[in-house]
Design an enzyme around this catalytic site. Structure first.
Site, PDB file in Angstrom:
ATOM      1  N   ARG A  40       0.854  -1.176   0.000  1.00 31.45           N
ATOM      2  CA  ARG A  40       0.000   0.000   0.000  1.00 31.45           C
ATOM      3  C   ARG A  40       0.895   1.232   0.000  1.00 31.45           C
ATOM      4  O   ARG A  40       1.997   1.213   0.551  1.00 31.45           O
ATOM      5  CB  ARG A  40      -0.887  -0.007   1.256  1.00 31.45           C
ATOM      6  CG  ARG A  40      -1.923   1.086   1.258  1.00 31.45           C
ATOM      7  CD  ARG A  40      -2.666   1.206   2.596  1.00 31.45           C
ATOM      8  NE  ARG A  40      -3.675   2.264   2.506  1.00 31.45           N
ATOM      9  CZ  ARG A  40      -4.306   2.797   3.530  1.00 31.45           C
ATOM     10  NH1 ARG A  40      -4.056   2.370   4.762  1.00 31.45           N
ATOM     11  NH2 ARG A  40      -5.197   3.759   3.354  1.00 31.45           N
ATOM     12  N   HIS A  41       0.401   2.310  -0.598  1.00 33.55           N
ATOM     13  CA  HIS A  41       1.131   3.580  -0.568  1.00 33.55           C
ATOM     14  C   HIS A  41       1.358   4.040   0.872  1.00 33.55           C
ATOM     15  O   HIS A  41       0.735   3.530   1.802  1.00 33.55           O
ATOM     16  CB  HIS A  41       0.337   4.645  -1.333  1.00 33.55           C
ATOM     17  CG  HIS A  41      -1.058   4.805  -0.805  1.00 33.55           C
ATOM     18  ND1 HIS A  41      -1.321   5.476   0.369  1.00 33.55           N
ATOM     19  CD2 HIS A  41      -2.240   4.333  -1.258  1.00 33.55           C
ATOM     20  CE1 HIS A  41      -2.616   5.429   0.611  1.00 33.55           C
ATOM     21  NE2 HIS A  41      -3.215   4.724  -0.356  1.00 33.55           N
ATOM     22  N   ARG A  44      -0.996   9.424   3.620  1.00 34.17           N
ATOM     23  CA  ARG A  44      -1.511  10.413   2.683  1.00 34.17           C
ATOM     24  C   ARG A  44      -2.470  11.368   3.387  1.00 34.17           C
ATOM     25  O   ARG A  44      -2.903  11.111   4.510  1.00 34.17           O
ATOM     26  CB  ARG A  44      -2.245   9.734   1.526  1.00 34.17           C
ATOM     27  CG  ARG A  44      -3.418   8.873   1.964  1.00 34.17           C
ATOM     28  CD  ARG A  44      -4.471   8.726   0.886  1.00 34.17           C
ATOM     29  NE  ARG A  44      -5.414   7.642   1.165  1.00 34.17           N
ATOM     30  CZ  ARG A  44      -6.368   7.683   2.081  1.00 34.17           C
ATOM     31  NH1 ARG A  44      -6.521   8.755   2.856  1.00 34.17           N
ATOM     32  NH2 ARG A  44      -7.176   6.654   2.262  1.00 34.17           N
ATOM     33  N   ARG A 111      -0.024   9.156  -5.529  1.00 37.29           N
ATOM     34  CA  ARG A 111       0.502   8.625  -4.259  1.00 37.29           C
ATOM     35  C   ARG A 111       1.127   7.239  -4.397  1.00 37.29           C
ATOM     36  O   ARG A 111       2.068   6.915  -3.681  1.00 37.29           O
ATOM     37  CB  ARG A 111      -0.574   8.617  -3.172  1.00 37.29           C
ATOM     38  CG  ARG A 111      -1.809   7.778  -3.459  1.00 37.29           C
ATOM     39  CD  ARG A 111      -2.780   7.826  -2.294  1.00 37.29           C
ATOM     40  NE  ARG A 111      -4.026   7.114  -2.546  1.00 37.29           N
ATOM     41  CZ  ARG A 111      -5.075   7.634  -3.165  1.00 37.29           C
ATOM     42  NH1 ARG A 111      -5.038   8.867  -3.605  1.00 37.29           N
ATOM     43  NH2 ARG A 111      -6.178   6.916  -3.339  1.00 37.29           N
ATOM     44  N   ASP A 289      -4.962   0.006  -0.193  1.00 38.40           N
ATOM     45  CA  ASP A 289      -5.505  -0.923   0.792  1.00 38.40           C
ATOM     46  C   ASP A 289      -6.532  -1.843   0.138  1.00 38.40           C
ATOM     47  O   ASP A 289      -6.590  -3.036   0.430  1.00 38.40           O
ATOM     48  CB  ASP A 289      -6.085  -0.193   2.016  1.00 38.40           C
ATOM     49  CG  ASP A 289      -7.145   0.838   1.664  1.00 38.40           C
ATOM     50  OD1 ASP A 289      -7.329   1.133   0.459  1.00 38.40           O
ATOM     51  OD2 ASP A 289      -7.797   1.351   2.590  1.00 38.40           O
TER      52      ASP A 289
END
Ligand SMILES: *[C@@H]1O[C@H](CO)[C@@H](O)[C@H](O)[C@H]1NC(C)=O
Ligand SMILES: *[C@@H]1O[C@H](CO)[C@@H](O)[C@H](O)[C@H]1NC(C)=O
Ligand SMILES: *[C@@H]1O[C@H](CO)[C@@H](O)[C@H](O)[C@H]1NC(C)=O
Ligand SMILES: *[C@@H]1O[C@H](CO)[C@@H](O)[C@H](O)[C@H]1NC(C)=O
Length: 487
Positions: A40-41, A44, A111, A289
């Protein structure tokens, strides 16, 4: 957990002891062959605000890069993840990035693209921040437009079959019961936030939760109604929503339209690299996610926890040092590793029904129902199914009606072509044929051979690149595409 790079030096006597202790059929983990990572990034900004949000006005100063964008903290998390990966795969990867060894794909969001780059800066010293300018090397991150991304973002919103499955989940008694228990809570939440929670209450509740969690993570004061209790209830509601999307009933069929596609890609990335003897060692998928949740759903591993920022799931394929008697030629194992907490070693995950590490054959067998069927899954017209001829059979079926003659030995521009017609092209082509030339001259000859007629010159342009054939055998199926609406 020991990092694979560090094992093997002092292992001698220990290994012997382990061998004696292991049950006879257990597999020993051998050397790493291939790794697929899905992460996942990083941290944010919130995706949205709500009408009574006290921090709404300050949003542009709080989140100078905009809503939904990666923050400084997010960059740091990915750098850290990349450094962890370097430690873990130190002995496996070359010290420097080599394009034939590592392939990175991201969804087409700022992102996730930035996360991938930050991660790579941690993984490869020459891409690291502060490396001398003369040595600095950027590393490519591949992507496709969001609307075409079948691998990491799933076309769920536009997929009628998925909506049917989702409806079945949300109409189920346990779901309705849980929802009923939260009616008062949701009414109050509507009042607190000024949001209308009719229609998609759970989705909106999740967005409120997301906003609150982001604000809390950045030290902002939450409104007084947002007590720990309320946050806990919100995450329970959100888990109900996620479970409806990736869990039972019919979790496997949902997975075929979502996380199973990625799972299938990972397995085929490995087997392709092995069978062709490619130097490819690692694929990295930078995503969301929702991607990890869908993958967990496909593996039967969703447990109500949402993957935090920079959470990373690794599929480690290893040669096994011993062949189990009962499975012929089974000499590869798959281990799943989940890193969702930087303060402790990553968790080994156990696929339900398989010991860890899981023999690859068993893993493939267990996950087969959650992966798209060979004939392709609904809503994935341009998805590259591993058994292409069936797409052809659908075309054939539409053209002829009734019985399907599935021809695997048809003439085509290139029998090794791996490009298949998109469903809209197939449809176009079929309609054209049905209207103008139901059977062309050479159809009789080809019919005798059990082959569909070649696309005519007129329509070949639409299909030219997609004329699919594979050589070898010929077969006949009845109603090959029965039951799966290819809508
Ligand atoms: C919430 O309810 C109170 C009392 O009924 C009302 O005064 C207030 O305007 C409501 N707030 C919102 C945002 O609807
Ligand atoms: C991994 O598999 C997917 C799906 O088959 C494919 O699109 C992608 O190109 C593969 N990646 C590599 C590096 O082989
Ligand atoms: C596994 O066995 C197959 C043949 O049974 C062989 O081609 C392959 O190279 C082996 N792989 C490993 C990692 O030992
Ligand atoms: C990590 O994942 C495991 C398994 O899903 C879960 O039990 C644990 O609470 C998670 N930890 C964090 C920090 O999210």
């Amino acid at each position: 957990m020991a990092e694979p790079g560090s094992q093997g030096h002092t292992a001698g006597p220990l290994l012997l002891l382990l061998l004696l202790l292991l049950p006879p059929q257990a597999l020993l983990e051998g050397p790493l062959l291939f790794v697929a990572l899905v992460f996942r990034h990083g941290d944010r900004a919130p995706l949205a605000s709500y009408p009574t949000d006290p921090h709404k006005e300050a949003a542009s100063t709080l989140w100078p890069r905009g809503l939904g964008q990666l923050t400084k903290e997010g960059i740091r998390q990915q750098l850290e993840l990349g450094r962890f990966l370097r430690r873990r795969y130190k002995a496996f990867l070359s010290p420097e990035y080599r394009r034939e060894e590592v392939y990175i794909r991201s969804t087409d969001f700022d992102r996730t693209l930035e996360s991938a780059q930050a991660n790579l800066a941690g993984l490869f010293p020459e891409a690291a921040p502060g490396s001398p300018e003369a040595d600095w090397k950027p590393i490519p991150v591949h992507t496709v437009p969001v609307s075409e991304d079948k691998l990491l973002r799933f076309p769920m919103r536009s997929c009628p079959r998925y909506h049917e499955l989702l409806r079945e989940s949300t109409e189920a008694a346990d779901y309705q019961e849980a929802l009923k228990g939260w009616t008062d809570f949701l009414t109050r939440l509507g009042n607190f936030t000024g949001l209308s929670l009719v229609g998609e209450p759970l989705r909106r509740a999740w967005k409120v939760l997301d906003t609150l969690i982001c604000q809390r993570a950045h030290g902002l004061t939450l409104p007084s109604w947002a007590s720990p209790d309320v946050l806990r209830t919100l995450s329970q509601i959100s888990a109900l929503d996620i479970r409806a999307h990736v869990g039972p009933p019919r979790a496997a069929e949902k997975a075929q339209l979502t996380g199973g596609i990625l799972l299938d890609a990972i397995l085929s990335n490995f087997s392709r690299a092995q069978s062709l003897g490619l130097p490819l060692k690692m694929v990295m998928y930078s995503a969301h996610d929702s991607t990890l949740l869908a993958l967990q759903g496909a593996l039967g591993l969703y447990d109500g926890n949402t993957p935090p920022y920079a959470a990373c799931m690794a599929f480690e394929f290893r040669g096994s040092s011993r062949e189990p008697e009962e499975e012929d030629g089974e000499n590869v194992t798959v281990s799943l590793i989940y890193r969702n907490d930087t303060s402790s070693p990553p968790l080994p995950l156990k696929v339900p029904g398989c010991p860890a590490p899981c023999p690859l054959g068993r893993f493939q067998q267990l996950t087969a129902p959650a992966r798209p069927p060979a004939r392709g899954a609904p809503c994935h017209g341009s998805y590259e199914s591993t058994s292409p001829p069936d797409r052809w059979s659908i075309l054939w079926k539409q053209a002829r009606g009734g019985q399907v003659h599935l021809c695997l030995t048809c003439p085509g521009p290139s029998s090794s072509s791996r490009i298949y017609p998109r469903r809209d092209q197939v449809k176009q082509h079929t309609q054209r044929r049905a209207m103008k030339q139901p059977f062309n001259r050479n159809s009789r000859r080809q019919k005798l051979q059990g082959c569909p007629p070649r696309p005519s010159t007129r329509s070949r342009s639409t299909l030219a690149r997609g004329h699919v054939c594979s050589q070898g055998h010929q077969t006949q199926l009845e109603g090959a595409s029965k039951g799966k609406g290819m809508a």
